[in-house]
Write a protein that holds these residues in place. Sequence first.
Motif, PDB file in Angstrom:
ATOM      1  N   LEU A 169       0.621  -1.635   0.411  1.00 35.03           N
ATOM      2  CA  LEU A 169      -0.373  -0.057  -0.050  1.00 35.03           C
ATOM      3  C   LEU A 169       0.697   1.359  -0.045  1.00 35.03           C
ATOM      4  CD1 LEU A 169      -2.935  -1.109   2.131  1.00 35.03           C
ATOM      5  CD2 LEU A 169      -2.712  -1.237   0.115  1.00 35.03           C
ATOM      6  N   ASP A 170       1.952   1.299  -0.248  1.00 31.73           N
ATOM      7  CA  ASP A 170       3.098   2.090   0.079  1.00 31.73           C
ATOM      8  C   ASP A 170       2.965   3.515  -1.105  1.00 31.73           C
ATOM      9  OD1 ASP A 170       4.671   3.936   1.662  1.00 31.73           O
ATOM     10  OD2 ASP A 170       6.289   3.020   0.038  1.00 31.73           O
ATOM     11  N   VAL A 171       3.038   2.966  -2.314  1.00 33.09           N
ATOM     12  CA  VAL A 171       2.820   3.209  -3.769  1.00 33.09           C
ATOM     13  C   VAL A 171       1.624   4.240  -3.504  1.00 33.09           C
ATOM     14  CG1 VAL A 171       2.531   3.555  -5.735  1.00 33.09           C
ATOM     15  CG2 VAL A 171       4.272   2.049  -4.834  1.00 33.09           C
ATOM     16  N   PRO A 172       0.398   3.677  -3.635  1.00 31.52           N
ATOM     17  CA  PRO A 172      -0.794   4.640  -3.285  1.00 31.52           C
ATOM     18  C   PRO A 172      -1.001   5.236  -2.124  1.00 31.52           C
ATOM     19  CG  PRO A 172      -1.047   2.540  -2.863  1.00 31.52           C
ATOM     20  CD  PRO A 172      -0.326   2.330  -3.328  1.00 31.52           C
ATOM     21  N   VAL A 173      -0.181   5.321  -1.156  1.00 33.72           N
ATOM     22  CA  VAL A 173      -0.676   6.109  -0.258  1.00 33.72           C
ATOM     23  C   VAL A 173       0.780   7.585  -0.331  1.00 33.72           C
ATOM     24  CG1 VAL A 173       0.843   7.503   2.054  1.00 33.72           C
ATOM     25  CG2 VAL A 173      -0.460   4.731   1.859  1.00 33.72           C
ATOM     26  N   THR A 174       1.653   6.998  -1.105  1.00 28.63           N
ATOM     27  CA  THR A 174       2.663   7.753  -1.948  1.00 28.63           C
ATOM     28  C   THR A 174       1.969   9.057  -2.763  1.00 28.63           C
ATOM     29  OG1 THR A 174       4.869   7.223  -1.010  1.00 28.63           O
ATOM     30  CG2 THR A 174       5.038   8.019  -2.642  1.00 28.63           C
ATOM     31  N   ASN A 175       1.525   7.809  -3.799  1.00 27.34           N
ATOM     32  CA  ASN A 175       1.155   8.641  -4.684  1.00 27.34           C
ATOM     33  C   ASN A 175      -0.051  10.590  -4.237  1.00 27.34           C
ATOM     34  OD1 ASN A 175       2.615   7.614  -6.655  1.00 27.34           O
ATOM     35  ND2 ASN A 175       0.866   5.856  -7.180  1.00 27.34           N
ATOM     36  N   LEU A 176      -0.418   9.817  -3.712  1.00 22.22           N
ATOM     37  CA  LEU A 176      -1.498  10.741  -2.353  1.00 22.22           C
ATOM     38  C   LEU A 176      -1.063  11.761  -1.715  1.00 22.22           C
ATOM     39  CD1 LEU A 176      -4.633   8.805  -1.482  1.00 22.22           C
ATOM     40  CD2 LEU A 176      -4.702  10.030  -3.293  1.00 22.22           C
ATOM     41  N   GLU A 177       0.001  11.225  -1.501  1.00 29.35           N
ATOM     42  CA  GLU A 177       0.915  12.867  -0.761  1.00 29.35           C
ATOM     43  C   GLU A 177       1.483  14.014  -1.647  1.00 29.35           C
ATOM     44  OE1 GLU A 177       4.057  13.348   2.743  1.00 29.35           O
ATOM     45  OE2 GLU A 177       4.305  10.995   1.712  1.00 29.35           O
ATOM     46  N   MET A 193       3.252   1.764  10.233  1.00 29.00           N
ATOM     47  CA  MET A 193       4.252   1.625   9.253  1.00 29.00           C
ATOM     48  C   MET A 193       4.245   2.344   8.151  1.00 29.00           C
ATOM     49  SD  MET A 193       4.760  -2.803   9.293  1.00 29.00           S
ATOM     50  CE  MET A 193       5.227  -3.374  10.537  1.00 29.00           C
ATOM     51  N   ILE A 194       3.331   3.007   7.496  1.00 27.80           N
ATOM     52  CA  ILE A 194       3.259   3.525   6.246  1.00 27.80           C
ATOM     53  C   ILE A 194       3.010   5.229   6.472  1.00 27.80           C
ATOM     54  CG2 ILE A 194       1.849   4.657   4.498  1.00 27.80           C
ATOM     55  CD1 ILE A 194       0.324   1.304   4.147  1.00 27.80           C
ATOM     56  N   LYS A 195       2.518   5.330   8.093  1.00 33.10           N
ATOM     57  CA  LYS A 195       2.280   6.919   8.048  1.00 33.10           C
ATOM     58  C   LYS A 195       4.009   7.405   8.697  1.00 33.10           C
ATOM     59  CE  LYS A 195      -0.175   9.503  12.235  1.00 33.10           C
ATOM     60  NZ  LYS A 195       1.523  10.166  12.316  1.00 33.10           N
ATOM     61  N   ASP A 196       4.561   7.362   9.047  1.00 32.67           N
ATOM     62  CA  ASP A 196       5.767   7.534   9.752  1.00 32.67           C
ATOM     63  C   ASP A 196       6.946   6.860   9.625  1.00 32.67           C
ATOM     64  OD1 ASP A 196       3.935   8.844  11.171  1.00 32.67           O
ATOM     65  OD2 ASP A 196       3.764   7.299  13.324  1.00 32.67           O
ATOM     66  N   LYS A 197       6.790   6.295   7.928  1.00 30.02           N
ATOM     67  CA  LYS A 197       8.118   5.602   7.221  1.00 30.02           C
ATOM     68  C   LYS A 197       8.966   6.036   7.619  1.00 30.02           C
ATOM     69  CE  LYS A 197       9.295   3.747   3.127  1.00 30.02           C
ATOM     70  NZ  LYS A 197       8.791   4.291   1.438  1.00 30.02           N
ATOM     71  N   ARG A 246       3.396  -6.432  -4.573  1.00 30.56           N
ATOM     72  CA  ARG A 246       2.661  -6.154  -5.475  1.00 30.56           C
ATOM     73  C   ARG A 246       2.539  -6.936  -7.071  1.00 30.56           C
ATOM     74  NH1 ARG A 246       4.636  -0.876  -4.162  1.00 30.56           N
ATOM     75  NH2 ARG A 246       6.585  -0.888  -5.274  1.00 30.56           N
ATOM     76  N   GLY A 247       4.064  -7.008  -7.560  1.00 31.20           N
ATOM     77  CA  GLY A 247       3.197  -8.408  -8.762  1.00 31.20           C
ATOM     78  C   GLY A 247       2.223  -9.453  -8.118  1.00 31.20           C
ATOM     79  N   LYS A 248       2.903  -9.964  -7.123  1.00 31.20           N
ATOM     80  CA  LYS A 248       2.731 -11.118  -7.004  1.00 31.20           C
ATOM     81  C   LYS A 248       0.816 -11.470  -6.343  1.00 31.20           C
ATOM     82  CE  LYS A 248       4.615 -14.468  -6.868  1.00 31.20           C
ATOM     83  NZ  LYS A 248       4.486 -15.427  -7.945  1.00 31.20           N
TER      84      LYS A 248
END
Length: 358
Positions: free
Chosen positions: A52-60, A176-180, A214-216
């Motif tokens: 989920l890190d990629v969609p969060v980063t894109n929104l950021e 983990m995602i918020k405070d990466k 993500r690919g798997k």
Amino acid sequence: MLKVLGNWYQRKFSDPNALMLLLLILFTALTLYTLGGILMPVLVAIVIAYLLDVPVTNLEKRGVGRGLATSFVLIVFFFVCFVAAISLLPIISKQSVNFVKEIPNIWQSAQDWLAALPEKYPNTIEVSYIKSMMSGVNEKVIDFGETVVSVSVSSIGTLAAILIYMILVPLMVFFMIKDKRIFLDSVSLILPKQRRLISQVGEEMNVQIANYIRGKVIEIVIVGAVTSIAFSLLQLKFAILLGVLVGFSVLIPYIGAAVVTIPVAIVGLFQFGLTADFGWVMLVYLIIQALDGNLLVPLLFSEAVSLHPLYIIVAVLLFGGLWGFWGVFFAIPLATLVKALITAWSPQVHNLPSSTDA
């Protein structure tokens, strides 16, 4: 012999960066081997966080605060998982029960077919051999059934663990995602100063693991959905259940596809017999496997598929034996890690003075 080992050590680990990398790998492997069961919720949270890190980063990047982006993506993710579970679990559960009920009929048909072989080929197959073989297989089937029942009864105690997962894992994923960045800075403070190779391998593996997870997941969803739809159109029994099995079989490269072929062939043969319908089922199944291996996998894992198939199979056996499911799941990135380590250590040979220069 000791001199040879000493020279090898000097070539590979005289650089403090190489030695620190080796010590970190040994410490991490030992920790996972001894505390893997306890840390399992953390590993699950890390896998979901990578996903989920990629969609969060894109929104950021679009101006949304990281905390808000993390909350939104997590809500959407778990809502989709909940809807999928509500939609699929009843169907899979029902088909699983029906499949278990059909097993005695399937086995009886197989026994009848085997019993008829001596009559068809009297000079080749003996009746006593068929009877002894069926007796041995029957004992194995009974033992397997008892094992399944005992596992089912013992799994009741895992309901509490499932509830803990449902609470702790989402919380850990959120933080983990918020405070990466905070966690990455904390890890960098713990690591030794001689970490050039650690950083080099870490950056490479961070990208590899993120792309692999993500690919798997995408591969499982596509293969499972396409197989379920195809089997349903062919009116094959237990189409959704078999489709889910085929989807999850991609977790184990090569071996998974070979193993899951057995239930697909058994169900198709029991339902249709040796007819054209059975041939169509197997043909469609083989086409899906071919498209997955030759089109989907190269698109999703362009770097990972550069590994030789023998290395991948050995990695599945080795890491699966060490860490079970997660060892199998991460077999390819772990094999890639070994390759990255060899690449990182190999240049050390050229940076050392020869014996004549000493």
